[in-house]
Design an enzyme around this catalytic site. Structure first.
Site, PDB file in Angstrom:
ATOM      1  N   LYS A 199       0.835  -1.361  -0.140  1.00 46.04           N
ATOM      2  CA  LYS A 199       0.034  -0.132   0.001  1.00 46.04           C
ATOM      3  C   LYS A 199       0.800   1.242   0.085  1.00 46.04           C
ATOM      4  O   LYS A 199       1.962   1.313   0.739  1.00 46.04           O
ATOM      5  CB  LYS A 199      -0.879  -0.035   1.070  1.00 46.04           C
ATOM      6  CG  LYS A 199      -2.085   1.148   1.463  1.00 46.04           C
ATOM      7  CD  LYS A 199      -2.883   0.771   2.618  1.00 46.04           C
ATOM      8  CE  LYS A 199      -3.802   1.853   2.760  1.00 46.04           C
ATOM      9  NZ  LYS A 199      -4.834   1.853   3.913  1.00 46.04           N
ATOM     10  N   SER A 240      -9.463  -0.940   7.319  1.00 48.09           N
ATOM     11  CA  SER A 240      -8.951  -0.784   6.121  1.00 48.09           C
ATOM     12  C   SER A 240      -8.016  -1.932   5.555  1.00 48.09           C
ATOM     13  O   SER A 240      -7.579  -1.895   4.493  1.00 48.09           O
ATOM     14  CB  SER A 240      -8.153   0.508   6.042  1.00 48.09           C
ATOM     15  OG  SER A 240      -8.954   1.593   6.180  1.00 48.09           O
ATOM     16  N   SER A 250      -9.085   1.527   3.289  1.00 47.18           N
ATOM     17  CA  SER A 250      -8.732   2.536   2.382  1.00 47.18           C
ATOM     18  C   SER A 250      -7.479   1.709   1.438  1.00 47.18           C
ATOM     19  O   SER A 250      -6.897   1.987   0.624  1.00 47.18           O
ATOM     20  CB  SER A 250      -7.657   3.553   2.970  1.00 47.18           C
ATOM     21  OG  SER A 250      -7.007   3.149   3.884  1.00 47.18           O
TER      22      SER A 250
END
Length: 670
Positions: free
Chosen positions: A150, A250, A226
């Protein structure tokens, strides 16, 4: 007799590679292929790059901003797009990126020439292949395994801007996040950086720099937030596993949306150093994989004390645990699992089918030998502990139950001895309410510390962050998330937040102790991933997602949920969080208890929210639609009981394997 033709070296390599199936391969599958000399790390990386090139394109339509070339305005999702937009950066040197035909946008840095001294994914793969050819040994448990990361994890060799279109002097941080460094040290190959909600708040998987990520099971829908890009990449077999981060949900929400296993360990087991922060009290990093076993292997690598994150001092004296051994469990016999029905209520018709899937999965666990406590009586424990641990919550939220004259403390003492005085039910103090406590003002402090430590010459403060380009309607949302007006941490919201974490943690531990439970279980979310939003304007979000507050006049889908009010007489706060989930904040708000999401099945029908001015809530449900979307169960455990969770999750995975690859992202011709 004619001897078989000896294939040239390149042909032999291709023929051997065909025997290995990339789609749905596990770490063990890859390592078997390495040992059998049917596959090399370089071949594996090239095959993943081929899939990324085929499936990483744009999956929405919308005008590009003329100044930046970015999707900053309204967008429309494309059905059956065959593209996901999961990666924002690829770990390729410039000559290789150009030769392989990848666009300029995914290059390793945008603030100057790429530094050729930094090995890329293919360099690292060849280095690992040479080591294995020379020694016959792997460098570590993740030897040659391609991992996606990420974009809010620092990587010394690649752009790190938390998917923001941010004007850094050097978009590459000075060093790796500790979790990334541990992966590299274990032999993992970092393929690239994945898209996310910029700087993490929002939960829709859209950023200014990265654009919108789509769900591989239905490309008109979000893949969670996210950590959306990480989830989409792993679900569609563009990477073996990925790293995500979890402040509310997330890691777990994207896993539930994309049929993955997602794990957040006890806060303090894994270092947060080098992660762009949102909340110093709740942030955690964790793996997303397609199997429980692979998830355990990654956590085994990531766990451990790190002097750069003081929170990990909690695990400094703990022995090293081989989690992968616990993830080989085949039986649920004698495992005691409590069902949190408080997190699986039907506030609208949209909740019903996911609850059905969860109920069927729980029934399967019972048939497999688990002792299912259903439901767990949480209300009794709440009535016991809230007057003791957080008595101020009661008069603040339920003034009507207190006498108009007299000292509130006296009435709270009476509540401690007579639980009938404690307001209960959906209009009283309940588990959903306790878990819905918002974060305080800490985000601005956390991000300011990160910028100071990173030491960039240009991008130094939260104001620099607010000045960057944003997609439609999201700037105010970002400012609120990072407490733009906060000047101190000494505020009632911050105090309430930190106090609530202790209260909720004790409630969960007491519930587990009283029922002698190994874990708690519930549907992570009872509402499937919603259709991609055109923008982040408040009226758009409110009319296309499940409302938290149901207005007067709402007809209840379950008429027994609010006794005497099949049609609501007053407004009802159901405490839905991001992704319309009541469970989203339970693990982080309970002091960072460990939790794992595992695929539990698929919906057979869904309902979507559409604007409707005639409805009390300004929106109505449209459906049913015959759409099969993933549903995930979450198992929650005691502090540092990750091994027990892996036992339960792996045994559940074997009871009825619910993981299946998305249909639109199949194998590619060799």
């Amino acid at each position: 007799m004619r001897l078989p033709r000896k294939l040239p070296r390149s042909d032999t390599s291709a023929a051997e590679t065909k025997r290995f199936r990339l789609e749905e391969a596990t770490i063990a599958d890859v390592h078997r292929a390495f040992r059998a000399k049917k596959l090399t790390a370089a071949q594996l990386v090239n095959r993943y790059l081929k899939r990324i090139k085929a499936y990483n394109g744009t999956c929405v339509e919308g005008d590009l901003d003329s100044a930046t070339g970015l999707h900053l305005g309204d967008i429309t999702p494309v059905a059956n797009a065959g593209q996901l937009n999961a990666f924002v950066t690829l770990n390729l040197k410039e000559d290789k990126r150009i030769a392989l035909g990848f666009p300029d946008k995914v290059k390793r840095t945008h603030t100057g020439p790429d530094d050729a001294k930094f090995p890329d994914a293919l360099d690292r793969a060849r280095e690992l292949d040479r080591h294995f050819a020379r020694t016959g040994k792997f460098v570590g448990p993740l030897h040659g395994i391609p991992i996606a990361v990420k974009d809010n994890y620092d990587t010394f060799d690649m752009r790190t801007t938390a998917a923001a279109a941010a004007d850094y002097a050097n978009d590459r941080p000075p060093d790796d996040a500790t979790m990334v460094a541990k992966l590299r040290g274990a032999g993992a190959i970092i393929l690239g950086k994945t898209n996310m909600d910029e700087y993490a708040p929002a939960g829709i998987g859209r950023s200014a720099f990265g654009g919108q990520t789509c769900n591989p099971y239905d490309t008109i829908r979000i893949s969670g937030g996210s950590s959306s890009g990480s989830a989409a990449a792993v679900a569609a077999n563009l990477a073996m596993c990925a790293l995500g981060t979890d402040t509310s949900g997330s890691v777990r929400y994207p896993s539930a949306c994309t049929n993955l296993v997602g794990m957040v360990a006890t806060q303090g087991l894994v270092s947060r150093d080098g992660i762009v922060p949102l909340s110093f009290s709740r942030d955690r990093g964790g793996p997303l994989c397609r199997t429980v076993q692979d998830t355990a292997i990654l956590l085994e690598t990531l766990a451990g004390y790190d002097s750069k994150d003081p929170v990990t001092a909690a695990s400094a004296a703990l022995p090293k645990v081989a989690y992968s051994r616990f993830a080989k469990q085949n039986s649920l016999a004698d495992k005691r699992i409590g069902v949190l029905r408080d997190l699986m209520i039907e506030a609208s018709r949209a909740d019903r089918d996911s609850i059905r899937v969860a109920n069927e999965a729980i029934a399967d666990m019972k048939k497999a030998g688990a002792v299912i406590v259903d439901p767990v009586n949480v209300q009794k424990v709440i009535a016991d502990l809230v007057p003791y641990l957080e008595p101020g919550l009661l008069p603040k939220n339920f003034p009507a139950v207190f006498p108009k004259s007299g000292d509130p403390i006296d009435h709270i003492v009476s509540m401690a001895f007579d639980h009938n005085l404690v307001p209960a039910g959906v209009r009283g103090v309940n588990l959903r309410m306790l878990a819905a406590q918002p974060r305080g003002n800490e985000a601005r402090y956390a991000i300011s510390r990160y910028f100071r430590e990173r030491g960039d010459a240009k991008f130094k403060s939260v104001q620099d962050m607010f000045a960057m380009p944003m997609f439609s309607g999201s700037l105010d949302n970002l400012k609120r998330a990072f407490s733009d007006t906060a000047t101190t941490l000494d505020t009632p919201p911050q105090t309430d937040h930190l106090l609530r974490m202790q209260t909720l943690r004790q409630v969960i531990l007491q519930v587990m102790a009283e029922n002698n439970l190994d874990a708690l279980v519930y549907a992570y979310t009872t509402v499937p991933p919603h259709i991609i939003l055109p923008n982040r304007l408040a009226e758009t979000v409110a009319t296309r997602t499940e409302p938290r507050n149901l207005k007067v006049g709402t007809v209840m889908s379950d008429p027994t949920l609010v006794p005497g009010e099949p049609v609501l007489k007053t407004e009802l706060d159901t405490y839905r969080g991001s992704g319309a989930s009541w469970a989203v904040n339970l693990s982080p708000e309970a002091g960072g208890l460990p939790a794992i999401v595992v695929p539990a099945g698929f919906t057979s029908e869904v309902y979507d929210r559409v604007p409707d001015e005639k409805d009390p809530n300004g929106s109505r449900l449209e459906g049913p639609k015959q759409v099969q979307l993933p549903v995930g169960l979450e198992f929650l455990g005691r502090p540092f009981a990750e091994a027990k969770l892996f036992e339960i999750a792996s045994a559940f995975e074997k009871v009825k394997r619910h993981r299946r690859p998305p249909a639109g992202f199949g194998g590619l011709p060799e």
